[in-house]
Design a protein around this motif. Structure first.
Motif, PDB file in Angstrom:
ATOM      1  N   ASP A 149      99.530  18.982 -54.590  1.00 45.54           N
ATOM      2  CA  ASP A 149     100.059  20.314 -54.275  1.00 45.54           C
ATOM      3  C   ASP A 149     100.997  20.795 -55.381  1.00 45.54           C
ATOM      4  OD1 ASP A 149      98.764  20.353 -51.855  1.00 45.54           O
ATOM      5  OD2 ASP A 149     100.567  20.279 -50.612  1.00 45.54           O
ATOM      6  N   ASP A 150     100.967  22.086 -55.643  1.00 43.24           N
ATOM      7  CA  ASP A 150     102.000  22.710 -56.455  1.00 43.24           C
ATOM      8  C   ASP A 150     103.273  22.842 -55.629  1.00 43.24           C
ATOM      9  OD1 ASP A 150     100.385  23.175 -58.734  1.00 43.24           O
ATOM     10  OD2 ASP A 150      99.594  25.024 -57.851  1.00 43.24           O
ATOM     11  N   ILE A 151     104.421  22.818 -56.298  1.00 41.91           N
ATOM     12  CA  ILE A 151     105.703  23.086 -55.655  1.00 41.91           C
ATOM     13  C   ILE A 151     106.196  24.446 -56.159  1.00 41.91           C
ATOM     14  CG2 ILE A 151     108.057  22.286 -55.231  1.00 41.91           C
ATOM     15  CD1 ILE A 151     107.073  19.477 -56.103  1.00 41.91           C
ATOM     16  N   TRP A 152     106.540  25.316 -55.224  1.00 41.91           N
ATOM     17  CA  TRP A 152     106.978  26.674 -55.546  1.00 41.91           C
ATOM     18  C   TRP A 152     108.389  26.913 -55.024  1.00 41.91           C
ATOM     19  CZ3 TRP A 152     103.664  30.104 -58.108  1.00 41.91           C
ATOM     20  CH2 TRP A 152     102.302  29.732 -58.176  1.00 41.91           C
ATOM     21  N   VAL A 153     109.118  27.781 -55.717  1.00 39.64           N
ATOM     22  CA  VAL A 153     110.437  28.219 -55.271  1.00 39.64           C
ATOM     23  C   VAL A 153     110.494  29.737 -55.385  1.00 39.64           C
ATOM     24  CG1 VAL A 153     112.889  28.320 -55.918  1.00 39.64           C
ATOM     25  CG2 VAL A 153     111.758  26.118 -55.744  1.00 39.64           C
ATOM     26  N   SER A 154     111.094  30.366 -54.392  1.00 33.13           N
ATOM     27  CA  SER A 154     111.269  31.817 -54.449  1.00 33.13           C
ATOM     28  C   SER A 154     112.580  32.169 -55.141  1.00 33.13           C
ATOM     29  CB  SER A 154     111.257  32.409 -53.030  1.00 33.13           C
ATOM     30  OG  SER A 154     112.404  31.985 -52.305  1.00 33.13           O
ATOM     31  N   GLY A 155     112.642  33.396 -55.654  1.00 29.76           N
ATOM     32  CA  GLY A 155     113.886  33.940 -56.182  1.00 29.76           C
ATOM     33  C   GLY A 155     114.513  33.119 -57.285  1.00 29.76           C
ATOM     34  N   PRO A 188     123.025  36.017 -49.019  1.00 29.13           N
ATOM     35  CA  PRO A 188     121.667  35.516 -49.274  1.00 29.13           C
ATOM     36  C   PRO A 188     120.652  36.396 -48.558  1.00 29.13           C
ATOM     37  CG  PRO A 188     122.791  34.150 -47.646  1.00 29.13           C
ATOM     38  CD  PRO A 188     123.829  35.090 -48.199  1.00 29.13           C
ATOM     39  N   PHE A 189     119.487  36.548 -49.180  1.00 27.37           N
ATOM     40  CA  PHE A 189     118.472  37.437 -48.607  1.00 27.37           C
ATOM     41  C   PHE A 189     117.324  36.598 -48.039  1.00 27.37           C
ATOM     42  CE2 PHE A 189     114.931  40.384 -48.452  1.00 27.37           C
ATOM     43  CZ  PHE A 189     115.537  41.503 -47.889  1.00 27.37           C
ATOM     44  N   PRO A 190     117.120  36.622 -46.722  1.00 28.93           N
ATOM     45  CA  PRO A 190     116.068  35.800 -46.110  1.00 28.93           C
ATOM     46  C   PRO A 190     114.681  36.226 -46.584  1.00 28.93           C
ATOM     47  CG  PRO A 190     117.606  36.643 -44.456  1.00 28.93           C
ATOM     48  CD  PRO A 190     117.887  37.390 -45.723  1.00 28.93           C
ATOM     49  N   ARG A 191     113.865  35.251 -46.958  1.00 25.52           N
ATOM     50  CA  ARG A 191     112.534  35.543 -47.509  1.00 25.52           C
ATOM     51  C   ARG A 191     111.475  35.603 -46.415  1.00 25.52           C
ATOM     52  NH1 ARG A 191     113.680  37.797 -52.353  1.00 25.52           N
ATOM     53  NH2 ARG A 191     114.867  36.403 -53.713  1.00 25.52           N
ATOM     54  N   ALA A 255     121.426  20.712 -56.991  1.00 25.86           N
ATOM     55  CA  ALA A 255     122.122  20.141 -55.841  1.00 25.86           C
ATOM     56  C   ALA A 255     123.159  21.071 -55.239  1.00 25.86           C
ATOM     57  CB  ALA A 255     122.795  18.830 -56.255  1.00 25.86           C
ATOM     58  N   GLY A 256     123.267  22.296 -55.778  1.00 28.87           N
ATOM     59  CA  GLY A 256     124.348  23.171 -55.341  1.00 28.87           C
ATOM     60  C   GLY A 256     124.213  23.687 -53.926  1.00 28.87           C
ATOM     61  N   GLY A 257     123.023  24.106 -53.543  1.00 27.81           N
ATOM     62  CA  GLY A 257     122.806  24.628 -52.206  1.00 27.81           C
ATOM     63  C   GLY A 257     123.279  26.058 -52.025  1.00 27.81           C
ATOM     64  N   ASP A 258     123.217  26.519 -50.763  1.00 27.52           N
ATOM     65  CA  ASP A 258     123.582  27.881 -50.373  1.00 27.52           C
ATOM     66  C   ASP A 258     122.663  28.923 -50.995  1.00 27.52           C
ATOM     67  OD1 ASP A 258     125.407  28.272 -48.384  1.00 27.52           O
ATOM     68  OD2 ASP A 258     127.134  28.575 -49.680  1.00 27.52           O
ATOM     69  N   ASP A 259     121.472  28.511 -51.426  1.00 29.06           N
ATOM     70  CA  ASP A 259     120.534  29.451 -52.049  1.00 29.06           C
ATOM     71  C   ASP A 259     119.762  30.259 -51.009  1.00 29.06           C
ATOM     72  OD1 ASP A 259     120.817  28.673 -54.901  1.00 29.06           O
ATOM     73  OD2 ASP A 259     120.056  26.756 -54.187  1.00 29.06           O
ATOM     74  N   TYR A 260     119.306  29.584 -49.965  1.00 27.29           N
ATOM     75  CA  TYR A 260     118.473  30.186 -48.933  1.00 27.29           C
ATOM     76  C   TYR A 260     117.229  30.840 -49.509  1.00 27.29           C
ATOM     77  CZ  TYR A 260     122.336  28.819 -46.120  1.00 27.29           C
ATOM     78  OH  TYR A 260     123.300  28.050 -45.523  1.00 27.29           O
ATOM     79  N   GLU A 261     116.733  30.229 -50.579  1.00 29.67           N
ATOM     80  CA  GLU A 261     115.400  30.549 -51.083  1.00 29.67           C
ATOM     81  C   GLU A 261     114.414  29.564 -50.438  1.00 29.67           C
ATOM     82  OE1 GLU A 261     114.607  33.072 -52.749  1.00 29.67           O
ATOM     83  OE2 GLU A 261     116.479  33.761 -53.665  1.00 29.67           O
ATOM     84  N   SER A 281     104.718  40.991 -51.364  1.00 30.47           N
ATOM     85  CA  SER A 281     105.933  40.900 -50.557  1.00 30.47           C
ATOM     86  C   SER A 281     107.184  41.161 -51.386  1.00 30.47           C
ATOM     87  CB  SER A 281     106.031  39.528 -49.879  1.00 30.47           C
ATOM     88  OG  SER A 281     106.190  38.499 -50.840  1.00 30.47           O
ATOM     89  N   ASN A 282     106.981  41.528 -52.650  1.00 28.97           N
ATOM     90  CA  ASN A 282     108.085  41.887 -53.546  1.00 28.97           C
ATOM     91  C   ASN A 282     109.077  40.741 -53.706  1.00 28.97           C
ATOM     92  OD1 ASN A 282     109.319  43.735 -55.304  1.00 28.97           O
ATOM     93  ND2 ASN A 282     110.727  44.442 -53.723  1.00 28.97           N
ATOM     94  N   THR A 283     108.538  39.519 -53.833  1.00 29.24           N
ATOM     95  CA  THR A 283     109.381  38.330 -53.955  1.00 29.24           C
ATOM     96  C   THR A 283     108.931  37.517 -55.158  1.00 29.24           C
ATOM     97  OG1 THR A 283     109.481  38.237 -51.531  1.00 29.24           O
ATOM     98  CG2 THR A 283     110.311  36.324 -52.745  1.00 29.24           C
ATOM     99  N   PRO A 284     109.796  37.318 -56.155  1.00 28.01           N
ATOM    100  CA  PRO A 284     109.409  36.471 -57.283  1.00 28.01           C
ATOM    101  C   PRO A 284     109.283  35.017 -56.857  1.00 28.01           C
ATOM    102  CG  PRO A 284     111.719  37.089 -57.429  1.00 28.01           C
ATOM    103  CD  PRO A 284     111.152  37.867 -56.284  1.00 28.01           C
ATOM    104  N   VAL A 285     108.291  34.328 -57.391  1.00 29.30           N
ATOM    105  CA  VAL A 285     108.111  32.895 -57.129  1.00 29.30           C
ATOM    106  C   VAL A 285     107.883  32.177 -58.449  1.00 29.30           C
ATOM    107  CG1 VAL A 285     107.230  33.163 -54.775  1.00 29.30           C
ATOM    108  CG2 VAL A 285     105.628  33.173 -56.701  1.00 29.30           C
TER     109      VAL A 285
END
Length: 322
Positions: A149-155, A188-191, A255-261, A281-285
């Motif tokens: 699987d690929d691993i993806w992250v938003s924002g 933070p903006f919920p995705r 390791a920082g956290g609080d991203d909510y991506e 969905s206008n969300t960068p990944v």
């Protein structure tokens, strides 16, 4: 102002056809749509643990609800109903008005109805329980990742952690950079749109609350797989790479956290589909790595440089911080 004045004046202001019985009784009654499963989550936020004492009521209300909506996004669910419990030092009219205006503005934006909760005297502590709807038998879960699987992250990640480091006097950031990072920390903006869009294509997902390394590790453990992540592929604010010492920048993004991506996995053959629905969905990944057979998270500098990055801390732990 009494507790019941507060409830009547500030909290009973929404209508939802699927709420059979809302705020004001011993319990709420909701009627989920046919063909959907219910999805529940709960998060608690405490002063001086999750937010600073000087936070504005508008920013506080946003974060209190947004982090819970983010849990719905990570499941691919439609957020619907929330219960809010709050410990408040006093019932101060202006503060409450500002808090509730922000809370209900965000709730309206994502279609969430407040259906109940509890209030008591306390030193600023909030708990939200949220419920959402998922198409029956579906839902993004942590245990479904597969090798290849690929691993993806938003924002972008690491911004909130950098703002926190700056607030704690552990680094200095120019005002313009700090402002961008602080916005990520406070609001933070919920995705939600992305979570629903990738539901047909992704396998495993969660939202990054405690740090990418730690939260991705939850997926690996639940799925019985490993992962390789490319440091240079991690999406962040470019200025942080030059403004912060390398070790500190790495700690923020990993390791920082609080991203909510969202961090999620998907089969390689779904790359085009992921990019297309993310754009809609206008969300960068960003594709940041690959799931492997071995049960370990390996962070390397790039796909062309397998020098491994060693972290002394993989993420936030509530009990270590107290």
């Amino acid at each position: 102002m009494t507790e019941f004045d507060f409830i009547r004046r500030y909290l009973k202001q929404q209508n939802d056809a699927d709420v059979v019985l809302g705020i004001g009784d011993d319990a709420a009654i909701v009627r989920p749509r046919s063909g959907f499963d219910l999805c529940f989550s709960s998060d608690m936020l405490l002063k001086n643990v999750h937010f600073f004492a000087d936070v504005s009521p508008e920013d506080l209300a946003w974060k209190v609800l947004a982090v819970n909506i983010s849990d719905m996004a990570a499941m691919g669910a439609v957020p619907r109903w929330a219960l809010l419990s709050a410990g408040l030092p006093e019932l101060e009219a202006d503060w409450l008005q500002r808090f509730c205006d922000s809370l209900f503005a965000l709730a309206q934006r994502f279609g969430v109805t407040l259906i109940g909760g509890d209030t008591t005297r306390g030193d600023l502590v909030f708990n939200v329980t949220i419920a959402g709807e998922l198409p029956q038998g579906q839902g993004l879960q942590r245990h479904a990742a597969q090798a290849g699987d690929d691993i993806w992250v938003s924002g972008r990640i690491g911004l909130a952690a950098a703002a926190l480091q700056c607030r704690l006097k552990k680094c200095e950031l120019p005002p313009a950079v700090f402002a961008v990072c602080e916005q990520a920390l406070l609001r933070p903006f919920p995705r939600v749109a992305l979570g629903q869009a990738v539901l047909p294509f992704a396998r495993a997902a969660l939202d990054i609350s405690d740090g990418l390394a730690q939260d991705l590790g939850h997926i690996l453990q639940a799925s019985g797989v490993g992962a390789t992540v490319w440091l240079d592929a991690l999406p962040t604010l470019p200025e942080l790479k030059t403004l912060l010492p390398e070790a500190q920048w790495q700690a923020c993004v990993l390791a920082g956290g609080d991203d909510y991506e969202l961090v999620f996995t998907a089969p390689a053959e779904q790359r085009r589909a992921i990019l297309e629905v993310a754009q809609r969905s206008n969300t960068p990944v960003s594709r940041i790595g690959i799931i492997t057979e071995t049960g370990r998270l390996k962070i390397i500098r790039s796909a062309d440089d397998d020098s491994e990055i060693q972290l002394t801390n993989t993420g936030f732990d509530h009990f270590d911080s107290i």
